[in-house]
Design an enzyme around this catalytic site. Sequence first.
Site, PDB file in Angstrom:
ATOM      1  N   GLN A   1      -1.647 -10.289  -4.148  1.00 26.72           N
ATOM      2  CA  GLN A   1      -0.811  -9.947  -5.291  1.00 26.72           C
ATOM      3  C   GLN A   1      -0.828  -8.452  -5.595  1.00 26.72           C
ATOM      4  O   GLN A   1       0.157  -7.903  -6.099  1.00 26.72           O
ATOM      5  CB  GLN A   1      -1.234 -10.754  -6.517  1.00 26.72           C
ATOM      6  CG  GLN A   1      -0.981 -12.249  -6.375  1.00 26.72           C
ATOM      7  CD  GLN A   1       0.464 -12.561  -6.030  1.00 26.72           C
ATOM      8  OE1 GLN A   1       1.384 -12.104  -6.695  1.00 26.72           O
ATOM      9  NE2 GLN A   1       0.666 -13.339  -4.964  1.00 26.72           N
ATOM     10  N   GLY A   2      -1.928  -7.773  -5.310  1.00 25.43           N
ATOM     11  CA  GLY A   2      -1.982  -6.334  -5.517  1.00 25.43           C
ATOM     12  C   GLY A   2      -1.017  -5.605  -4.601  1.00 25.43           C
ATOM     13  O   GLY A   2      -0.263  -4.721  -5.034  1.00 25.43           O
TER      14      GLY A   2
ATOM     15  N   ASP B   1      -1.098  -3.632   6.620  1.00 28.29           N
ATOM     16  CA  ASP B   1      -2.528  -3.823   6.843  1.00 28.29           C
ATOM     17  C   ASP B   1      -3.198  -2.513   6.473  1.00 28.29           C
ATOM     18  O   ASP B   1      -2.780  -1.445   6.910  1.00 28.29           O
ATOM     19  CB  ASP B   1      -2.849  -4.208   8.282  1.00 28.29           C
ATOM     20  CG  ASP B   1      -4.244  -4.812   8.383  1.00 28.29           C
ATOM     21  OD1 ASP B   1      -4.478  -5.868   7.761  1.00 28.29           O
ATOM     22  OD2 ASP B   1      -5.111  -4.224   9.041  1.00 28.29           O
TER      23      ASP B   1
ATOM     24  N   HIS C   1      -2.066   5.945   0.212  1.00 30.73           N
ATOM     25  CA  HIS C   1      -1.814   5.644   1.619  1.00 30.73           C
ATOM     26  C   HIS C   1      -0.596   4.747   1.791  1.00 30.73           C
ATOM     27  O   HIS C   1       0.226   4.961   2.680  1.00 30.73           O
ATOM     28  CB  HIS C   1      -3.051   4.993   2.239  1.00 30.73           C
ATOM     29  CG  HIS C   1      -3.597   3.835   1.449  1.00 30.73           C
ATOM     30  ND1 HIS C   1      -3.875   3.897   0.097  1.00 30.73           N
ATOM     31  CD2 HIS C   1      -3.912   2.559   1.810  1.00 30.73           C
ATOM     32  CE1 HIS C   1      -4.340   2.740  -0.319  1.00 30.73           C
ATOM     33  NE2 HIS C   1      -4.366   1.908   0.696  1.00 30.73           N
TER      34      HIS C   1
END
Length: 204
Positions: free
Chosen positions: A16-17, A74, A189
């Site tokens: 969810q983040g 990822d 990032h």
Amino acid sequence: MRRLTDKTLVIASHNQGKIRELRDLLDPLGYTLLTATDLDLPEPEETGLTFEENARLKAVASATASQRPSLADDSGLAVDGLDGAPGIYSARWAGPEKDFQAAMKRVHDALQERSAQNRQARFVSVICLAWPDGHVEYFRGEVEGTIVWPPRGDQGFGYDPIFQPDGFAVTFGEMDADQKHGLDRPLSHRARAFKRFAEECLEG
């Protein structure tokens, strides 16, 4: 580089983040977003040895199952004093309960055990966009910083409260979404990887 012409995009994640951060980035661009949770897609086992391989596994599985272009991220925290750990295993350090308080303490304890003076670290994100025909594109973003202790702030998720980006006096856990994700000057990032994705793949 293939452009994305479909205005419906699947976010290949149950995190969810991550979903919240990617929605923050994509919503202003007019895309209709579905998630792996919305479509009840299974989570593929992350057997890759790099961020790129694991992002591809998730994106391709989602694109194949949904028959729609799918975006997977990822990402992880790489700590120099731990030889790059936890790296691709960042989520697994939190265990099946996704306990990132425990994961952050594990990073701190491991540095203490090594008497590691080098607390330099970086967050890495690789975004993979996959189409149902198997075509994929990759976009990588990194941000350098330092591991701090104790954790500070309750914004963000994951390891954010122990990561202080270079040039700032606050952690990611103390920053709001605008500070981290503004596309004019992306800091995080994930925002940096997303900016590259948007420039290369999204229709203007």
